[in-house]
Design a protein around this motif. Structure first.
Motif, PDB file in Angstrom:
ATOM      1  N   CYS A   1     -13.935   2.597   2.713  1.00  0.00           N
ATOM      2  CA  CYS A   1     -12.754   2.941   1.669  1.00  0.00           C
ATOM      3  C   CYS A   1     -13.246   3.385   0.352  1.00  0.00           C
ATOM      4  O   CYS A   1     -12.589   4.445  -0.067  1.00  0.00           O
ATOM      5  CB  CYS A   1     -12.055   1.458   1.533  1.00  0.00           C
ATOM      6  N   ALA A   2     -14.232   2.821  -0.080  1.00  0.00           N
ATOM      7  CA  ALA A   2     -14.789   3.527  -1.573  1.00  0.00           C
ATOM      8  C   ALA A   2     -15.291   4.895  -1.395  1.00  0.00           C
ATOM      9  O   ALA A   2     -14.958   5.381  -2.104  1.00  0.00           O
ATOM     10  CB  ALA A   2     -15.714   2.249  -2.071  1.00  0.00           C
TER      11      ALA A   2
ATOM     12  N   PHE B   1       0.787  -1.225   0.047  1.00  0.00           N
ATOM     13  CA  PHE B   1       0.021  -0.037  -0.025  1.00  0.00           C
ATOM     14  C   PHE B   1       0.988   1.103   0.139  1.00  0.00           C
ATOM     15  O   PHE B   1       0.455   2.219  -0.592  1.00  0.00           O
ATOM     16  CB  PHE B   1      -1.043  -0.190   1.334  1.00  0.00           C
TER      17      PHE B   1
ATOM     18  N   TYR C   1     -13.222   0.044 -10.165  1.00  0.00           N
ATOM     19  CA  TYR C   1     -12.846  -0.167  -8.788  1.00  0.00           C
ATOM     20  C   TYR C   1     -13.768  -1.235  -8.489  1.00  0.00           C
ATOM     21  O   TYR C   1     -13.395  -2.219  -7.662  1.00  0.00           O
ATOM     22  CB  TYR C   1     -13.616   1.120  -8.043  1.00  0.00           C
TER      23      TYR C   1
ATOM     24  N   TYR D   1       1.316   6.847  -7.029  1.00  0.00           N
ATOM     25  CA  TYR D   1       0.507   7.676  -7.272  1.00  0.00           C
ATOM     26  C   TYR D   1       1.352   8.736  -7.443  1.00  0.00           C
ATOM     27  O   TYR D   1       1.228   9.592  -8.393  1.00  0.00           O
ATOM     28  CB  TYR D   1      -0.598   7.635  -6.279  1.00  0.00           C
ATOM     29  N   PHE D   2       2.204   9.295  -6.680  1.00  0.00           N
ATOM     30  CA  PHE D   2       2.877  10.386  -6.624  1.00  0.00           C
ATOM     31  C   PHE D   2       3.759  10.672  -8.040  1.00  0.00           C
ATOM     32  O   PHE D   2       4.121  11.473  -8.478  1.00  0.00           O
ATOM     33  CB  PHE D   2       3.559  10.724  -5.246  1.00  0.00           C
TER      34      PHE D   2
ATOM     35  N   ALA E   1      -5.764  14.120  -1.763  1.00  0.00           N
ATOM     36  CA  ALA E   1      -5.590  12.636  -1.993  1.00  0.00           C
ATOM     37  C   ALA E   1      -4.570  12.136  -1.067  1.00  0.00           C
ATOM     38  O   ALA E   1      -4.748  10.985  -0.280  1.00  0.00           O
ATOM     39  CB  ALA E   1      -4.671  12.433  -3.316  1.00  0.00           C
ATOM     40  N   GLY E   2      -3.648  12.958  -0.537  1.00  0.00           N
ATOM     41  CA  GLY E   2      -2.612  12.560   0.658  1.00  0.00           C
ATOM     42  C   GLY E   2      -3.383  12.035   1.863  1.00  0.00           C
ATOM     43  O   GLY E   2      -3.322  10.872   2.312  1.00  0.00           O
TER      44      GLY E   2
ATOM     45  N   PRO F   1     -16.288  11.621  -7.230  1.00  0.00           N
ATOM     46  CA  PRO F   1     -17.200  10.863  -8.432  1.00  0.00           C
ATOM     47  C   PRO F   1     -18.491  10.385  -7.712  1.00  0.00           C
ATOM     48  O   PRO F   1     -19.564  10.406  -8.398  1.00  0.00           O
ATOM     49  CB  PRO F   1     -16.172   9.956  -8.828  1.00  0.00           C
TER      50      PRO F   1
ATOM     51  N   TRP G   1     -12.232   7.341  -1.113  1.00  0.00           N
ATOM     52  CA  TRP G   1     -11.496   7.330  -1.992  1.00  0.00           C
ATOM     53  C   TRP G   1     -11.993   8.122  -3.309  1.00  0.00           C
ATOM     54  O   TRP G   1     -11.497   8.949  -4.039  1.00  0.00           O
ATOM     55  CB  TRP G   1     -11.076   5.888  -2.522  1.00  0.00           C
ATOM     56  N   PHE G   2     -13.232   7.698  -3.429  1.00  0.00           N
ATOM     57  CA  PHE G   2     -14.304   8.160  -4.587  1.00  0.00           C
ATOM     58  C   PHE G   2     -15.173   9.267  -4.029  1.00  0.00           C
ATOM     59  O   PHE G   2     -16.355   9.001  -4.604  1.00  0.00           O
ATOM     60  CB  PHE G   2     -14.713   6.844  -5.387  1.00  0.00           C
TER      61      PHE G   2
ATOM     62  N   PHE H   1      -5.350   8.867   1.420  1.00  0.00           N
ATOM     63  CA  PHE H   1      -4.520   7.570   1.533  1.00  0.00           C
ATOM     64  C   PHE H   1      -4.390   7.318   2.957  1.00  0.00           C
ATOM     65  O   PHE H   1      -4.485   6.203   3.437  1.00  0.00           O
ATOM     66  CB  PHE H   1      -3.282   7.741   0.751  1.00  0.00           C
TER      67      PHE H   1
ATOM     68  N   VAL I   1      -7.621   5.644   4.570  1.00  0.00           N
ATOM     69  CA  VAL I   1      -7.709   4.475   3.937  1.00  0.00           C
ATOM     70  C   VAL I   1      -6.724   3.569   4.672  1.00  0.00           C
ATOM     71  O   VAL I   1      -7.088   2.255   4.879  1.00  0.00           O
ATOM     72  CB  VAL I   1      -7.649   4.447   2.437  1.00  0.00           C
ATOM     73  N   GLY I   2      -5.553   3.885   4.605  1.00  0.00           N
ATOM     74  CA  GLY I   2      -4.485   2.858   5.072  1.00  0.00           C
ATOM     75  C   GLY I   2      -4.541   2.771   6.847  1.00  0.00           C
ATOM     76  O   GLY I   2      -4.692   1.420   7.153  1.00  0.00           O
TER      77      GLY I   2
ATOM     78  N   ARG J   1     -15.197   4.282 -11.402  1.00  0.00           N
ATOM     79  CA  ARG J   1     -16.149   3.317 -10.521  1.00  0.00           C
ATOM     80  C   ARG J   1     -16.129   1.752 -11.122  1.00  0.00           C
ATOM     81  O   ARG J   1     -16.127   0.792 -10.355  1.00  0.00           O
ATOM     82  CB  ARG J   1     -17.618   3.970 -10.467  1.00  0.00           C
TER      83      ARG J   1
ATOM     84  N   ALA K   1     -22.123  11.518  -8.916  1.00  0.00           N
ATOM     85  CA  ALA K   1     -23.092  10.405  -9.727  1.00  0.00           C
ATOM     86  C   ALA K   1     -24.359  10.503  -8.675  1.00  0.00           C
ATOM     87  O   ALA K   1     -25.347  10.457  -9.439  1.00  0.00           O
ATOM     88  CB  ALA K   1     -22.288   9.031  -9.365  1.00  0.00           C
TER      89      ALA K   1
ATOM     90  N   TYR L   1     -15.506  -1.990   5.951  1.00  0.00           N
ATOM     91  CA  TYR L   1     -14.294  -1.284   5.499  1.00  0.00           C
ATOM     92  C   TYR L   1     -13.988  -0.939   4.228  1.00  0.00           C
ATOM     93  O   TYR L   1     -13.696   0.174   3.607  1.00  0.00           O
ATOM     94  CB  TYR L   1     -12.735  -2.137   5.934  1.00  0.00           C
ATOM     95  N   LEU L   2     -14.343  -1.981   3.398  1.00  0.00           N
ATOM     96  CA  LEU L   2     -14.499  -1.698   1.909  1.00  0.00           C
ATOM     97  C   LEU L   2     -15.520  -0.669   1.484  1.00  0.00           C
ATOM     98  O   LEU L   2     -15.133   0.181   0.587  1.00  0.00           O
ATOM     99  CB  LEU L   2     -14.861  -2.990   1.014  1.00  0.00           C
TER     100      LEU L   2
ATOM    101  N   TRP M   1      -7.702   0.506   7.059  1.00  0.00           N
ATOM    102  CA  TRP M   1      -7.192  -0.755   6.752  1.00  0.00           C
ATOM    103  C   TRP M   1      -6.452  -1.750   7.842  1.00  0.00           C
ATOM    104  O   TRP M   1      -6.805  -2.807   8.089  1.00  0.00           O
ATOM    105  CB  TRP M   1      -6.268  -1.134   5.377  1.00  0.00           C
TER     106      TRP M   1
END
Lengths: 149, 310
Positions: free
Chosen positions: B289-290, A94, A125, A101-102, B252-253, B297, B293-294, B256, B259-260, A122, B301, B285-286, B263
């Motif tokens: 996480c989804a 991970f 994923y 990514y970076f 994003a940082g 979007p 992360w998303f 991550f 999510v980490g 999506r 949606a 968790y999933l 997890w």
């Protein structure tokens, strides 16, 4: 602030290049690294780099992949219990996924800036999740980078 | 009389033609504008501004590389002409040559250090490059040079909100000042709406987004903001929207890291519990996480599904 005090700040931002192909959004890399391991991330990273004709990026992806695999093996060896060893290994994957990514973010952003296409997030994923759920355990371990035998 | 200097009637003709080209572009008559630009270059091949008109047409057509070539011709004809460097910077930026664009713009600033518009453009470039803190400093210079530039106030409000969210009062003042200077600017209303939403003043935010959409029905910031306000009013959606907005803002940082960390927690819980609890932990968790992360979007949606007009 005076005009003479201004120094270029975008020197390290790579020029945008557009590929005709659909590229993989690097935001998926840590997720894919967690689910499947680094080899698949290296594959996608190299695909993106080759599609953008960025040979340095391709070499960096391969080098980082080798480093990540070594890190994964190290983490697995340190922990004796199999379950915890896999947790440690996945954590390393991970972390390397984040580095990937970076590594790719600016290049893919440039591709998108010039109107290039990205694989939809999506479906990718959800598809990856379904594959991970139904994947046989031995194959999952091989993908993770666990040496055979 | 010096032959190199355009005579007054010729100068008037060139200026009038440049203005005609701008008007034609504004109404979408690109072909006619291109003909005029070609004519202008033929009449005054040594005048850099002739090429600058062509640059705007080529950029409009999406041919950024040709626009760069035309801008470079203008710079060659008069290397001391700051506007030519600025136009070259815009063309290079559109071609995705960010570092070269920055250098060109810095040259324009060196030649004309009192032109606020150059600093404003530079702030936009830096913001695109992810350097929001530096962009904020630059836009402050633009405001010092031209305190009545509404777009500089709007940009300042937006950047300050991103760099220092706690200084929302100053951001709000800047956005209101931008509106005061130009009550027809949809972007300023949309930015003020975003600021109000971050303070959870949903009714005020909705009003500002609606005003922005009355001024510009296709304003993306306002459309998205309005959708989010409408959803945030729904008690069921509110926690999800709040979380998604927070993740979008943190970047994003942080996503991550979240999510980490989740997890790691989920892994320990799974190892410590038996079925079916461990399965619930995995599913939970999933899902989280989804969503982390998303967030962006997924929210878009949901908005598109619920509000097709978005």
């Amino acid at each position: 602030m005076t005009a003479t005090a201004l120094r270029p700040l975008l020197r390290h931002l790579p020029d945008a290049r557009r590929s005709r192909m659909y590229l993989v959004d690097p935001v998926l890399f840590p997720y894919l690294a967690l689910l499947f391991g680094l080899p698949i991330v290296v594959l996608f990273s190299c695909f993106n780099a080759a599609a953008l004709r960025r040979w340095g990026l391709l070499a960096a992806s391969l080098g980082l992949g080798v480093l990540g695999w070594m890190g994964f093996l190290q983490a697995v060896n340190v922990l004796s219990d199999t379950a915890f060893a896999l947790i440690g290994g996945r954590a390393v994957n991970f972390a390397f996924g984040i580095v990937f990514y970076f590594l790719q973010r600016a290049h893919i952003r440039g591709h998108a800036f010039l109107g290039g296409q990205l694989v939809p997030l999506r479906p990718f994923y959800i598809g990856a999740l379904v594959v991970a759920v139904f994947m046989p355990e031995p194959m999952a371990r091989v993908l993770l980078g666990v040496p055979l035998g | 009389m010096d032959d190199d200097q355009p005579t007054e009637p010729r100068l008037t003709m060139l200026v009038s033609r440049a203005s005609q080209i701008r008007q034609l572009l504004a109404v979408g008559q690109v072909t006619r504008a291109k003909e005029l630009a070609a004519q202008q270059i033929a009449d005054a091949p040594d005048d850099p501004s002739s090429y600058l008109s062509l640059v705007s047409i080529l950029l409009r057509e999406g041919d950024a590389n040709a626009a760069v070539a035309a801008a470079e011709q203008a710079v060659r004809l008069d290397p001391e002409y700051a506007v030519a460097w600025q136009v070259r910077a815009s063309a290079l930026f559109r071609a995705g040559r960010f570092a070269a664009a920055e250098e060109s713009l810095l040259e324009a600033i060196r030649l004309e250090p009192d032109e606020g518009a150059y600093f404003q453009l530079y702030a936009h470039m830096l913001s695109f490059g992810g350097k929001n803190a530096q962009a904020l400093e630059i836009v402050q210079v633009a405001l010092e040079l031209d305190p009545d530039d509404e777009s500089a106030h709007a940009l300042f409000a937006s950047l300050l909100h991103q760099v220092h969210p706690s200084r929302w009062r100053v951001s709000e003042e800047a956005a209101r000042r931008a509106i005061e200077l130009n009550p027809e600017d949809a972007d300023s209303f949309a930015i003020l709406g975003v600021l109000m939403m971050s303070q959870r003043k949903f009714a005020e935010a909705e009003g500002h987004f609606r005003t922005a959409l009355e001024l510009d029905p296709m304003n993306q910031l306002a459309l998205r903001g309005l959708g989010q306000v409408v959803m945030a009013k729904n008690i069921l959606y509110r926690p999800f929207m709040g979380y998604a907005l927070m993740m979008e803002r943190l970047g994003a940082g942080v996503q991550f890291m979240v999510v980490g960390s989740l997890w790691a927690i989920a892994s320990v819980l799974r190892a410590a519990t038996a079925e079916p609890v461990s399965t619930f932990v995995t599913v939970g968790y999933l899902a989280l996480c989804a969503y982390t992360w998303f967030a962006t979007p997924i929210v878009r949606a949901i908005l598109k599904r619920k509000y097709p007009w978005i």
